[in-house]
Design a protein around this motif. Structure first.
Motif, PDB file in Angstrom:
ATOM      1  N   GLY A 133       0.802  -1.227   0.000  1.00  0.00           N
ATOM      2  CA  GLY A 133       0.000   0.000   0.000  1.00  0.00           C
ATOM      3  C   GLY A 133       0.827   1.266   0.000  1.00  0.00           C
TER       4      GLY A 133
ATOM      5  N   LEU B 241       0.195   5.049  -1.278  1.00  0.00           N
ATOM      6  CA  LEU B 241      -0.968   5.613  -0.597  1.00  0.00           C
ATOM      7  C   LEU B 241      -0.538   6.352   0.666  1.00  0.00           C
TER       8      LEU B 241
ATOM      9  N   ALA C 198      -5.433   7.117   3.344  1.00  0.00           N
ATOM     10  CA  ALA C 198      -6.040   6.378   2.242  1.00  0.00           C
ATOM     11  C   ALA C 198      -5.898   4.869   2.443  1.00  0.00           C
ATOM     12  N   PHE C 199      -4.723   4.435   2.914  1.00  0.00           N
ATOM     13  CA  PHE C 199      -4.509   3.005   3.133  1.00  0.00           C
ATOM     14  C   PHE C 199      -5.494   2.448   4.148  1.00  0.00           C
TER      15      PHE C 199
END
Length: 63
Positions: free
Chosen positions: A13, A19, A23-24
């Motif tokens: 991720g 990210l 967001a992750f």
């Protein structure tokens, strides 16, 4: 039961998808799996020798 591979998921991720933490951690496991499959499913194979020779002829190094 095998524990979820959080370390591998975070490397993917943050490192591959780049990210943000926000967001992750908002991704669902299904979304993360879909991204993983999309990346892994797009394996790029090198050209055959004939294709490489053609590219080298069309785009030679130096002049």
């Amino acid at each position: 039961m095998t524990p979820f591979p959080w370390e591998a998921a975070m490397r993917f991720g943050f490192g591959v998808l780049r990210l943000s933490s926000e967001a992750f951690w908002k991704l669902t496991p299904r979304e993360l799996a879909a991204a993983w499959t999309a990346i892994a499913g797009e394996r790029i194979t090198p050209p055959a020798r004939a294709g490489l020779d053609e590219l080298m002829e069309r785009f030679p190094d130096g002049r």
